[in-house]
Design a protein around this motif. Structure first.
Motif, PDB file in Angstrom:
ATOM      1  N   PHE A 150      48.716  86.168  16.694  1.00 47.63           N
ATOM      2  CA  PHE A 150      49.754  87.554  16.868  1.00 47.63           C
ATOM      3  C   PHE A 150      48.740  88.677  16.877  1.00 47.63           C
ATOM      4  O   PHE A 150      48.928  89.506  17.416  1.00 47.63           O
ATOM      5  CB  PHE A 150      50.651  87.115  15.910  1.00 47.63           C
ATOM      6  N   HIS A 151      48.021  88.724  15.703  1.00 45.43           N
ATOM      7  CA  HIS A 151      47.064  89.793  15.412  1.00 45.43           C
ATOM      8  C   HIS A 151      46.250  90.126  16.608  1.00 45.43           C
ATOM      9  O   HIS A 151      46.033  91.200  17.006  1.00 45.43           O
ATOM     10  CB  HIS A 151      46.315  89.446  13.991  1.00 45.43           C
ATOM     11  N   ALA A 156      44.723  93.087  21.507  1.00 45.28           N
ATOM     12  CA  ALA A 156      44.566  93.020  23.094  1.00 45.28           C
ATOM     13  C   ALA A 156      45.720  94.000  23.743  1.00 45.28           C
ATOM     14  O   ALA A 156      45.059  94.466  24.796  1.00 45.28           O
ATOM     15  CB  ALA A 156      44.488  91.515  23.591  1.00 45.28           C
ATOM     16  N   PHE A 157      46.561  94.255  23.196  1.00 43.95           N
ATOM     17  CA  PHE A 157      47.587  95.280  23.903  1.00 43.95           C
ATOM     18  C   PHE A 157      47.340  96.666  23.424  1.00 43.95           C
ATOM     19  O   PHE A 157      48.241  97.485  23.522  1.00 43.95           O
ATOM     20  CB  PHE A 157      48.996  94.706  23.691  1.00 43.95           C
ATOM     21  N   GLY A 158      46.407  96.871  22.618  1.00 44.05           N
ATOM     22  CA  GLY A 158      46.037  98.434  22.431  1.00 44.05           C
ATOM     23  C   GLY A 158      46.173  99.002  20.992  1.00 44.05           C
ATOM     24  O   GLY A 158      45.988  99.927  20.569  1.00 44.05           O
ATOM     25  N   GLU A 159      46.594  97.952  20.224  1.00 40.60           N
ATOM     26  CA  GLU A 159      46.692  98.459  18.586  1.00 40.60           C
ATOM     27  C   GLU A 159      45.287  98.172  18.008  1.00 40.60           C
ATOM     28  O   GLU A 159      44.991  97.336  17.084  1.00 40.60           O
ATOM     29  CB  GLU A 159      47.527  97.590  17.895  1.00 40.60           C
ATOM     30  N   SER A 160      44.491  99.011  18.234  1.00 40.75           N
ATOM     31  CA  SER A 160      42.974  99.126  17.562  1.00 40.75           C
ATOM     32  C   SER A 160      43.070  99.087  15.926  1.00 40.75           C
ATOM     33  O   SER A 160      42.050  99.201  15.311  1.00 40.75           O
ATOM     34  CB  SER A 160      42.016 100.149  18.288  1.00 40.75           C
ATOM     35  N   ASP A 161      44.140  99.891  15.556  1.00 41.28           N
ATOM     36  CA  ASP A 161      44.335 100.496  14.162  1.00 41.28           C
ATOM     37  C   ASP A 161      44.977  99.074  13.485  1.00 41.28           C
ATOM     38  O   ASP A 161      45.387  99.525  12.258  1.00 41.28           O
ATOM     39  CB  ASP A 161      45.282 101.722  14.075  1.00 41.28           C
ATOM     40  N   ARG A 162      45.233  98.250  14.045  1.00 37.90           N
ATOM     41  CA  ARG A 162      45.945  97.107  13.258  1.00 37.90           C
ATOM     42  C   ARG A 162      44.942  96.581  12.336  1.00 37.90           C
ATOM     43  O   ARG A 162      43.775  96.228  12.671  1.00 37.90           O
ATOM     44  CB  ARG A 162      46.345  96.000  14.133  1.00 37.90           C
ATOM     45  N   SER A 183      49.285  90.577   8.654  1.00 37.55           N
ATOM     46  CA  SER A 183      48.809  91.877   9.675  1.00 37.55           C
ATOM     47  C   SER A 183      49.643  93.129   9.290  1.00 37.55           C
ATOM     48  O   SER A 183      50.854  92.947   9.237  1.00 37.55           O
ATOM     49  CB  SER A 183      49.172  91.284  10.975  1.00 37.55           C
ATOM     50  N   TRP A 184      49.179  94.154   9.383  1.00 38.78           N
ATOM     51  CA  TRP A 184      49.733  95.344   9.022  1.00 38.78           C
ATOM     52  C   TRP A 184      49.344  96.475  10.267  1.00 38.78           C
ATOM     53  O   TRP A 184      48.043  96.456  10.726  1.00 38.78           O
ATOM     54  CB  TRP A 184      49.017  95.806   7.769  1.00 38.78           C
ATOM     55  N   THR A 185      50.407  97.111  10.812  1.00 39.91           N
ATOM     56  CA  THR A 185      50.204  97.980  11.751  1.00 39.91           C
ATOM     57  C   THR A 185      50.630  99.214  10.982  1.00 39.91           C
ATOM     58  O   THR A 185      51.749  99.280  10.594  1.00 39.91           O
ATOM     59  CB  THR A 185      50.944  97.889  13.021  1.00 39.91           C
ATOM     60  N   PRO A 186      50.136 100.431  11.424  1.00 37.17           N
ATOM     61  CA  PRO A 186      50.585 101.931  10.776  1.00 37.17           C
ATOM     62  C   PRO A 186      51.762 102.413  11.694  1.00 37.17           C
ATOM     63  O   PRO A 186      52.366 103.484  11.264  1.00 37.17           O
ATOM     64  CB  PRO A 186      49.064 102.801  11.107  1.00 37.17           C
ATOM     65  N   HIS A 187      52.028 101.823  13.001  1.00 37.64           N
ATOM     66  CA  HIS A 187      53.294 102.188  13.517  1.00 37.64           C
ATOM     67  C   HIS A 187      54.585 101.592  13.310  1.00 37.64           C
ATOM     68  O   HIS A 187      55.028 100.848  13.967  1.00 37.64           O
ATOM     69  CB  HIS A 187      52.938 101.936  15.092  1.00 37.64           C
ATOM     70  N   GLY A 188      54.903 102.080  12.243  1.00 42.22           N
ATOM     71  CA  GLY A 188      56.060 101.790  11.699  1.00 42.22           C
ATOM     72  C   GLY A 188      56.604 102.634  10.331  1.00 42.22           C
ATOM     73  O   GLY A 188      55.834 103.256   9.762  1.00 42.22           O
ATOM     74  N   ALA A 189      58.075 102.563  10.135  1.00 43.31           N
ATOM     75  CA  ALA A 189      58.566 103.378   9.115  1.00 43.31           C
ATOM     76  C   ALA A 189      59.709 102.818   8.611  1.00 43.31           C
ATOM     77  O   ALA A 189      60.558 101.956   9.451  1.00 43.31           O
ATOM     78  CB  ALA A 189      58.549 104.754   9.484  1.00 43.31           C
ATOM     79  N   ARG A 190      59.787 103.060   7.456  1.00 34.85           N
ATOM     80  CA  ARG A 190      61.240 102.592   6.739  1.00 34.85           C
ATOM     81  C   ARG A 190      62.211 103.738   6.937  1.00 34.85           C
ATOM     82  O   ARG A 190      61.953 104.990   6.796  1.00 34.85           O
ATOM     83  CB  ARG A 190      61.164 102.413   5.356  1.00 34.85           C
ATOM     84  N   LEU A 191      63.461 103.639   7.106  1.00 37.68           N
ATOM     85  CA  LEU A 191      64.578 104.855   7.257  1.00 37.68           C
ATOM     86  C   LEU A 191      66.078 104.189   6.598  1.00 37.68           C
ATOM     87  O   LEU A 191      66.028 103.215   6.564  1.00 37.68           O
ATOM     88  CB  LEU A 191      64.705 105.343   8.636  1.00 37.68           C
ATOM     89  N   HIS A 192      66.742 105.147   6.521  1.00 37.76           N
ATOM     90  CA  HIS A 192      68.189 104.870   6.343  1.00 37.76           C
ATOM     91  C   HIS A 192      68.877 104.941   7.616  1.00 37.76           C
ATOM     92  O   HIS A 192      68.958 106.016   8.135  1.00 37.76           O
ATOM     93  CB  HIS A 192      68.724 106.035   5.203  1.00 37.76           C
TER      94      HIS A 192
END
Length: 469
Positions: A150-151, A156-162, A183-192
């Motif tokens: 998965f990582h 390969a789909f462009g997440e060079s910061d993963r 595996s961690w990506t910065p493209h995410g957030a927690r919300l209410h």
């Protein structure tokens, strides 16, 4: 495994998020026949974002939103609060339209996380957003093998910061029992979720959009949205009903209403949080076939979700989020499996909701230029962010169709105007969905009991039967 404490757990009531925020004061239903430039069916994230972006782009548009219950009654008010860059169907779009097209879709989703946070800040919507990224963990050899695959695919789909992390580095961030990698990506957030949907509804009304609640749409046809209180006539009618689409005439088999369930704990003590970590407030998922999703809430609870009863016969939806006791217990056991120190923690609330699943598991955005009918959805559980991108795409498609603008980067994305066949009639779809998830659960159990670093054949068979790959 300790069952923990579930006695006294609140059940349903839409969701825990509404238990904290309160059910909104209802807006007026449609008073009778009326007209609009754009009629939007559904007052969840997709419909409200579409109204927001259309009105911002063309302030003079007369836009009417029709909502069967109240804004955020469906998945928008019940989800796990994952604002992240996942999009259903990307791999299929790569096969259909080429790798570069799928990369453009993924990059648009990456940007969408920032778009949502920027708009909420600009509109003064406090939705408890924390950009900690998304952490997906593995705790069996087979899960670790899938995680690494998965990582690699995400990169390969462009997440060079993963970032790929081993067992020790993962445990330094969050101590999931038996974790072997993440595996961690910065493209995410927690919300209410409810704070976001309430803020959006208020923002679109402030812009001049008309919102009618308690107004179920029973039929959509070109230039008409039919309700028990009257019909709205508009050149454009947008269907933004996600998991409740099956309730509209002629759409019983369009998208399957897949059920998902959640629990939330009482607030955890500082001492208990010390045993868990999770200081980064990442949204948390795993690589199981019957996967889970969780967040550390702003008030110090753990909200955790997964599949309970995956599907109700005849595409029926739940009654205000009520959840079977066996599902509550299964999610409670999963919580303790992840964090053994929560064994004595009380589960304060449990609830359920439905999400929209197309037959090929691909999220889509469509505008039929010959009829003026449009729709977006089929997010398969990733709708918090995807709904925003879909709404902006609907805006661009309408502006292009009406001659107010030309093609844009969004209208050229591969999910635009994607066609998919309907689901099988009953009882085939009930048997298929329940059989699929029974196979996934059995595969997870077999993988946990063995030390093979390969995906169980049962899961591979279920994927093929479901048409997911």
């Amino acid at each position: 495994m300790s069952s923990g404490r579930t006695t006294g757990t609140a059940d349903g009531g839409i969701s825990f998020w509404y238990a904290k925020e309160g059910i909104p004061v209802p807006r007026e239903p449609l008073p009778g026949d009326s007209t609009a430039d754009v009629c939007i069916v559904g007052g969840g994230y997709t419909g409200l974002w579409a109204a927001y972006y259309l009105k911002k782009a063309v302030p003079f548009l007369n836009i009417t939103v029709l909502e069967a219950k109240f804004c955020g009654y469906g998945a928008s008010g019940r989800n796990g609060g994952w604002l992240y860059n996942g999009v259903a169907g990307r791999d299929r779009y790569a096969k259909l339209h080429g790798h570069d097209a799928a990369v453009r879709l993924q990059r648009a989703m990456n940007d969408t996380v920032r778009e949502v946070t920027d708009v909420t800040e600009a509109e003064g919507i406090d939705a408890d957003i924390h950009r900690g990224g998304v952490l997906e963990v593995a705790y069996t050899p087979a899960q670790l093998a899938r995680l690494k695959d998965f990582h690699s695919v995400e990169i390969a789909f462009g997440e060079s910061d993963r970032v790929l992390r081993g067992a020790r580095e993962t445990a330094e961030r969050i101590r999931v029992a038996g974790v072997v990698g993440s595996s961690w990506t910065p493209h995410g957030a927690r919300l209410h979720p409810v704070k976001l949907v309430k803020g959006l509804a208020a923002a679109v009304e402030a812009l001049g959009v008309t919102v009618h609640e308690s107004t179920p749409v029973t039929e959509i046809r070109p230039k008409h949205a039919v309700t028990p209180y009257g019909t709205v006539r508009a050149p454009y009618v947008l269907r933004c009903t996600e998991g409740f689409t099956a309730g509209i005439k002629g759409h019983r088999r369009t998208w399957l209403p897949m059920n998902s369930s959640m629990i939330v704990t009482e607030p955890l003590s500082d001492a208990l949080w010390e045993t868990i970590g999770w200081d980064g407030r990442e949204t948390l998922g795993d690589m199981a076939h019957a996967y889970m999703y969780a967040q550390r809430t702003a008030d110090g609870r753990i909200a955790l979700g997964g599949r309970g009863v995956p599907y109700r016969f005849g595409s029926k939806t739940d009654n205000d989020g009520r959840t079977q006791p066996a599902t509550v217990q299964a999610l409670r056991d999963l919580l303790v499996r992840f964090f053994p120190t929560t064994a004595g923690v009380h589960v304060d609330h449990a609830w359920s909701g439905v999400l929209g699943v197309p037959r090929d598991w691909c999220a889509t955005v469509t505008l039929d230029r010959s009829t003026g009918l449009g729709w977006a959805g089929g997010y398969v559980g990733s709708g918090v962010a995807t709904s925003n991108l879909a709404a902006r795409t609907l805006r661009d498609l309408i502006q292009q169709d009406s001659g107010q603008a030309g093609p844009t980067e969004l209208t050229a994305l591969p999910w635009v105007n994607h066609k998919v066949r309907g689901w099988e009639p009953e009882p085939l779809r009930w048997l298929g969905v329940h059989g699929m998830y029974a196979a996934y659960r059995a595969a997870d159990r077999r993988e946990a009991a063995s030390f093979r670093a390969t995906t169980d054949p049962l899961a591979r068979a279920a994927d093929r039967i479901a048409g997911r790959h």
